[in-house]
Design an enzyme around this catalytic site. Structure first.
Site, mmCIF file in Angstrom:
data_model
loop_
_atom_site.group_PDB
_atom_site.id
_atom_site.type_symbol
_atom_site.label_atom_id
_atom_site.label_comp_id
_atom_site.label_asym_id
_atom_site.label_seq_id
_atom_site.Cartn_x
_atom_site.Cartn_y
_atom_site.Cartn_z
ATOM 1 N N ASP A 103 -1.322 31.661 -24.927
ATOM 2 C CA ASP A 103 -1.489 30.372 -24.261
ATOM 3 C C ASP A 103 -2.818 30.354 -23.510
ATOM 4 O O ASP A 103 -3.364 31.407 -23.153
ATOM 5 C CB ASP A 103 -0.364 30.143 -23.239
ATOM 6 C CG ASP A 103 0.992 30.066 -23.910
ATOM 7 O OD1 ASP A 103 1.041 29.788 -25.123
ATOM 8 O OD2 ASP A 103 1.998 30.291 -23.212
ATOM 9 N N LYS A 104 -3.276 29.151 -23.214
ATOM 10 C CA LYS A 104 -4.566 29.015 -22.518
ATOM 11 C C LYS A 104 -4.571 29.804 -21.199
ATOM 12 O O LYS A 104 -5.555 30.428 -20.823
ATOM 13 C CB LYS A 104 -4.854 27.537 -22.262
ATOM 14 C CG LYS A 104 -6.240 27.268 -21.749
ATOM 15 C CD LYS A 104 -6.508 25.784 -21.645
ATOM 16 C CE LYS A 104 -7.819 25.542 -20.914
ATOM 17 N NZ LYS A 104 -8.027 24.132 -20.577
#
Ligand code: URA
Length: 271
Positions: A103-104
Site C-alpha cells: 500500500d502507499k
C-alpha cells in the site's frame, strides 16, 4: 541479438539519445573495433562491449531490493504520483516491475525485477511464500486474535484468509532469549531495524509494553490484507512494514528509498 544502444541503456549507462551520441563519439568498443552505429546488432552472450574502456557485461534478468518508503505507489508509472520505479533513477532499464504491491502508506521490502516467471512463482498463493510484516496496532492484541489469524478470517472475500501467524512483541517475549522469530535471530545483522527499535522502545517505555507491536506472517497477498484482517477483529493498523518475502530479508543497511541489486546468495536462496 539486440541493438547496441539498447544493450547499454539496459545496463543503466544513460538514455538512448545520450548513448547514441556516445557511440557516434567513439566511446564504445565492440570486440576490438570502435562502434559507430547505435543500431549495430550485438550478441549479448558472446560479444565484448566496452564503454569508456570499461567492460559492460549484459544482465538479461535483474533483481533489485527496494526499501520502500511511505508515500510512493507500487506501480510502474503514474501520471501524478511518484512510483517505486522512480526510486531506481532515470537510467533504470525499462522492463522492470514490482513483484506485488505494498500500500502507499506501507514501508519495507519490495522486490523489483524483469523476471516474470520468478514474480509469478513468488506471488502465486499456491506456492505459500511467507511474507512477514512488523505492525503497530491501535490496541492490545491477545490470544483470540492470534487464534483467529491461525484459523483464517472472513475479510469479505469468497474464502477465509489462509492460516497466518501473529506474534505479539510483548515485554515477556522480548525478555525471553533467544528471540524465537520466524526468520531467525534478531541478533543476526540481517534482520531489520524496526524490530530492534521495537525492542528498545519496549524496554525503556512502559507505555509501549502494552502489546501493540506484532509480527504477522501471511502466505497470500490480498488487497490491504493485513489491515482488513485486523479490521475484521475491530482493530486498526497504525503502521506497517514488510520485513521479508520467502527467504529474502530487508537489508538493515538499506535506507528508506534506497535500492540495490540482490547478491548472488540472496538470489540463490530466493529461487
Ligand atoms: N497488507 C496490507 O494491508 N497492506 C500492505 O501493504 C501489505 C499487506
Amino acid at each position: 541479438m539486440m541493438r547496441l544502444d539498447k544493450y547499454l541503456a539496459d545496463m543503466g549507462l544513460g538514455t538512448r539519445s545520450e548513448l547514441k551520441k556516445a557511440i557516434r563519439g567513439g566511446r564504445v568498443i565492440v570486440g576490438e573495433t570502435p562502434a559507430v552505429r547505435p543500431e549495430m546488432k550485438i550478441d549479448e552472450t558472446h560479444d565484448t562491449v566496452r564503454f569508456d574502456g570499461k567492460e559492460i557485461t549484459y544482465r538479461r534478468l535483474e533483481y533489485w531490493m527496494l526499501h520502500k518508503p511511505a508515500g510512493v505507489l507500487s506501480a510502474t508509472k503514474d501520471p501524478k504520483q511518484p512510483t517505486v520505479l522512480d526510486l531506481l533513477g532515470p537510467n533504470r532499464r525499462k522492463d522492470l516491475f514490482p513483484v506485488g504491491r505494498l500500500d502507499k502508506d506501507t514501508e519495507g521490502l519490495l522486490l523489483i525485477t524483469n523476471d516474470g516467471e520468478m514474480a509469478h512463482r513468488l506471488l502465486s498463493p499456491a506456492k505459500h511464500v511467507n511474507k512477514t510484516y512488523y505492525a503497530r496496532i491501535d490496541q492490545e492484541v491477545g490470544e483470540a486474535a492470534i487464534e483467529a489469524f491461525r484459523a483464517g478470517i472472513d475479510i469479505g472475500d469468497d474464502t477465509l484468509t489462509m492460516p497466518a501467524e501473529l506474534m505479539v512483541l510483548d515485554r515477556q517475549a522480548l525478555s525471553e532469549s533467544p528471540f524465537n522469530l520466524p526468520l531467525g535471530s534478531v541478533k543476526g545483522n540481517t534482520f531489520c531495524d524496526p524490530l530492534l527499535i521495537a525492542r528498545e522502545n519496549t524496554r525503556n517505555n512502559p507505555q509501549a509494553a502494552s502489546c501493540r507491536e506484532v509480527l504477522v506472517t501471511i502466505q497470500e497477498g490480498r488487497y490491504h490484507q493485513i489491515k482488513r484482517m485486523f479490521e475484521a477483529l475491530g482493530m486498526q493498523v497504525l503502521y506497517l512494514k514488510r520485513l521479508s518475502m520467502g527467504n529474502l530479508v530487508l537489508d538493515a543497511h538499506l535506507e528508506k528509498g534506497q535500492a540495490r541489486l540482490l547478491t548472488e546468495e540472496e538470489l540463490d536462496r530466493l529461487c
